[in-house]
Design a protein around this motif. Sequence first.
Motif, short mmCIF file in Angstrom:
data_model
loop_
_atom_site.label_atom_id
_atom_site.label_comp_id
_atom_site.label_asym_id
_atom_site.label_seq_id
_atom_site.Cartn_x
_atom_site.Cartn_y
_atom_site.Cartn_z
N SER A 185 -1.48 -7.74 15.31
CA SER A 185 -1.90 -8.92 14.55
C SER A 185 -0.78 -9.93 14.36
O SER A 185 -1.04 -11.13 14.22
N GLY A 186 0.48 -9.47 14.29
CA GLY A 186 1.58 -10.37 13.96
C GLY A 186 1.73 -10.61 12.48
O GLY A 186 2.58 -11.40 12.05
N ASN A 187 0.90 -9.95 11.65
CA ASN A 187 0.99 -10.12 10.19
C ASN A 187 2.38 -9.70 9.70
O ASN A 187 2.97 -8.74 10.18
N PHE A 188 2.89 -10.43 8.70
CA PHE A 188 4.26 -10.19 8.23
C PHE A 188 4.31 -10.21 6.72
O PHE A 188 3.74 -11.09 6.07
N ILE A 189 4.99 -9.22 6.16
CA ILE A 189 5.26 -9.16 4.73
C ILE A 189 6.73 -9.49 4.51
O ILE A 189 7.62 -8.86 5.11
N SER A 190 6.99 -10.47 3.68
CA SER A 190 8.35 -10.96 3.46
C SER A 190 9.20 -9.94 2.71
O SER A 190 8.70 -8.93 2.21
N MET A 191 10.49 -10.23 2.59
CA MET A 191 11.39 -9.32 1.90
C MET A 191 10.99 -9.14 0.44
O MET A 191 11.06 -8.03 -0.11
N ALA A 192 10.53 -10.21 -0.18
CA ALA A 192 10.08 -10.08 -1.58
C ALA A 192 8.90 -9.12 -1.67
O ALA A 192 8.82 -8.30 -2.60
N GLY A 193 7.98 -9.21 -0.72
CA GLY A 193 6.85 -8.29 -0.70
C GLY A 193 7.27 -6.86 -0.41
O GLY A 193 6.73 -5.91 -1.00
N LEU A 194 8.25 -6.69 0.48
CA LEU A 194 8.76 -5.35 0.77
C LEU A 194 9.42 -4.73 -0.45
O LEU A 194 9.27 -3.52 -0.70
N GLU A 195 10.15 -5.53 -1.21
CA GLU A 195 10.78 -5.01 -2.42
C GLU A 195 9.73 -4.53 -3.41
O GLU A 195 9.92 -3.50 -4.09
N LYS A 196 8.61 -5.23 -3.47
CA LYS A 196 7.52 -4.80 -4.35
C LYS A 196 6.91 -3.49 -3.86
O LYS A 196 6.62 -2.58 -4.66
N LEU A 197 6.73 -3.36 -2.55
CA LEU A 197 6.22 -2.11 -1.97
C LEU A 197 7.20 -0.96 -2.18
O LEU A 197 6.79 0.19 -2.45
N LEU A 198 8.49 -1.25 -2.09
CA LEU A 198 9.49 -0.21 -2.31
C LEU A 198 9.44 0.31 -3.75
O LEU A 198 9.49 1.53 -3.98
N ALA A 199 9.34 -0.61 -4.69
CA ALA A 199 9.27 -0.20 -6.09
C ALA A 199 8.01 0.62 -6.35
O ALA A 199 8.04 1.65 -7.05
N TRP A 200 6.88 0.18 -5.81
CA TRP A 200 5.61 0.91 -5.99
C TRP A 200 5.67 2.30 -5.35
O TRP A 200 5.28 3.29 -5.96
N SER A 201 6.14 2.37 -4.10
CA SER A 201 6.18 3.66 -3.41
C SER A 201 7.13 4.62 -4.10
O SER A 201 6.88 5.84 -4.16
N LYS A 202 8.22 4.11 -4.64
CA LYS A 202 9.18 4.98 -5.35
C LYS A 202 8.55 5.54 -6.62
O LYS A 202 8.67 6.74 -6.92
N ALA A 203 7.84 4.67 -7.35
CA ALA A 203 7.20 5.12 -8.58
C ALA A 203 6.07 6.11 -8.30
O ALA A 203 5.84 7.05 -9.08
N GLN A 204 5.37 5.91 -7.17
CA GLN A 204 4.24 6.76 -6.81
C GLN A 204 4.67 8.00 -6.02
O GLN A 204 3.83 8.82 -5.67
N GLN A 205 5.96 8.10 -5.73
CA GLN A 205 6.50 9.20 -4.92
C GLN A 205 5.79 9.27 -3.55
O GLN A 205 5.40 10.34 -3.07
N ILE A 206 5.65 8.11 -2.96
CA ILE A 206 5.04 7.96 -1.64
C ILE A 206 6.14 7.57 -0.65
O ILE A 206 6.92 6.64 -0.89
N GLN A 207 6.19 8.29 0.43
CA GLN A 207 7.15 7.93 1.48
C GLN A 207 6.67 6.66 2.17
O GLN A 207 5.53 6.58 2.64
N LEU A 208 7.54 5.65 2.26
CA LEU A 208 7.21 4.38 2.89
C LEU A 208 7.90 4.30 4.25
O LEU A 208 9.14 4.29 4.32
#
Length: 605
Positions: free
Chosen positions: A399-422
């Motif tokens: 698709s070429g879809n892209f999540i920016s660094m700000a979005g990745l930081e949000k995913l990192l925080a969520w995955s860490k809190a949820q104990q999900i490997q990203l």
Amino acid sequence: MQAIILAAGMGRRLGDLTKENTKCMVPVNGVRLIDRLLGQLSGLSLKRVIIVVGYKGQELKDYIGHRYDDQLKIAYAENPIYDKTNNIYSLSLVKQQLQEDDTLLIESDLIFSDSLFQMIIADPYPNLALVAKYESWMDGTMVRLDADNNIVNFVPKKAFKYEDIDSYYKTVNIYKFSRDFSQQKYVPFLEAYCHALGNNEYYEQVLRVITLLDNAELKALPIGNEKWYEIDDIQDLDIAETIFAEGDEMLHRFNYRYGGHWRFPKMLDYCYLVNPYFPTKRMKDELRSSFDTLLTEYPSGMFVNSLLAGKYFGIRQDYVVVGNGAAELIKSLMERLSAGKIGVIYPTFEEYPHRLSQEAIVAFQPDNRDLAYTEDDLIDFYTGKGITSLLLINPDNPSGNFISMAGLEKLLAWSKAQQIQLIVDESFVDFSDDFEHNTLLCNETLADNPQLVVMKSISKSYGVPGLRLGILASSDVALIKWIKKDISIWNINSFAEFYMQIFGKYESDYLAACRKFIAERSRFELLLREIPYMRVLPTQANYFCIELTDKYSSAELTKLLLERYNIMVKDCDSKNGLKGRNFIRISVRSQQDNDQLIAALKELS
């Protein structure tokens, strides 16, 4: 005019295929070479066709029988010592007939486009050799031409020099000789040559002697992009069947190769995804300068190669493992993760989900025409789904879809809190705008997020797919150690190791190449948007995902581009989530190549 076909050879390199028949009896896509050739000759109004037979000659004559009597007058000459002689002797057996008419001389192990006979006959010059610009698959006699296409020299195998390949043409082994040329030049020299050097030679050697004379009369006729192939062994047969296949069969034959398209140098490959502007010539020259050493020396083991990879990306050695391409690391990682539920975004790069059972996959698919999604879409969807890992290709493929660094930081925080490997595959991130600031390959980021795994293919943005390099990085050192044990200690070769060692000297060139690429992508996108039957999706990668809105299905356009223009694009109908939705994927190549594709697409408008 007459035709002489040389068909006496044994074709040993074709193995069992010529155990009971001569080479010209081998079928290509279901049609024997001799039938294809005689069918092509049937449209030329020839006075006769003479076939010089030898090995399994009676079987060939019995097979031809009288099937062509209404179209061709076929006669035979026999070489009884085919196993002790070469084609100079076969041709000498018909030297009398050669002097009786203008002649097409053809070797029987060829497959070629119908247009080649029309080209050589329509050309007014009486003595011609069809030639093709040298390509890596070619073997045998080469020639050099002057500005007027006179053949100034035949280059035998012993005189071949790889440093001169830009000036070489390969003889296609289809010739046109006038009767006068045969009588006054070729046959007298043929007789003298055989008398002096014997019969275990090639008839091109006689032409080589003739061209050394000041009044040589033999010209070359380059065939341009016309198709042809010489079949000497089973790989030649496979390639010939691919080149001369049609429609769905041609696509199938290219697709099941999974690469190796360098064997088809006239094809423009818009499927495989690389950087057209890197490595630089100077870097390639440095690799060449060490070729002999790298070829003959063992590579280092995992300790040194992880050290080099850490230096390459500026991360700790114990955070990184090097793979024989990212594919090797994907296999190892997915097998380790197979116990839990894994979030997969569709459509995606199928190498990951193909390593998983369907029961392990929790699928997300964006509900919009642009296949677009954000970090919030993923968080909203996967919260409470019980996944243990989430896979994100960023930019996504196709698709070429892209999540920016700000979005990745949000995913990192969520995955860490949820104990999900990203798991973030950022193989295409260096093609994104502001790419210098979009990578997660940073010691601090990795250390703060032990749940993060970063995958990166070095093939894609660095333009070296033939080296087979990829890395996996994580501060989960137990995972890194496990993968290092799971794969071979010598999993990459010396060329790949040396490339990583010298990359630092060329890093500024790489950054410049990425900027140049982004500019070309923008230019190419504007041209693609002018094609009336295409809807181009936004992208931050080195490819465009395109919906065909009119005129063609994705399968139809893919076949047309390959058959008419020798351009290969990716039909995305095989992608999970895109079946029946009429999408194709087109990579970004150099400006010259991209303009060639645009011209083809406009012709099809």
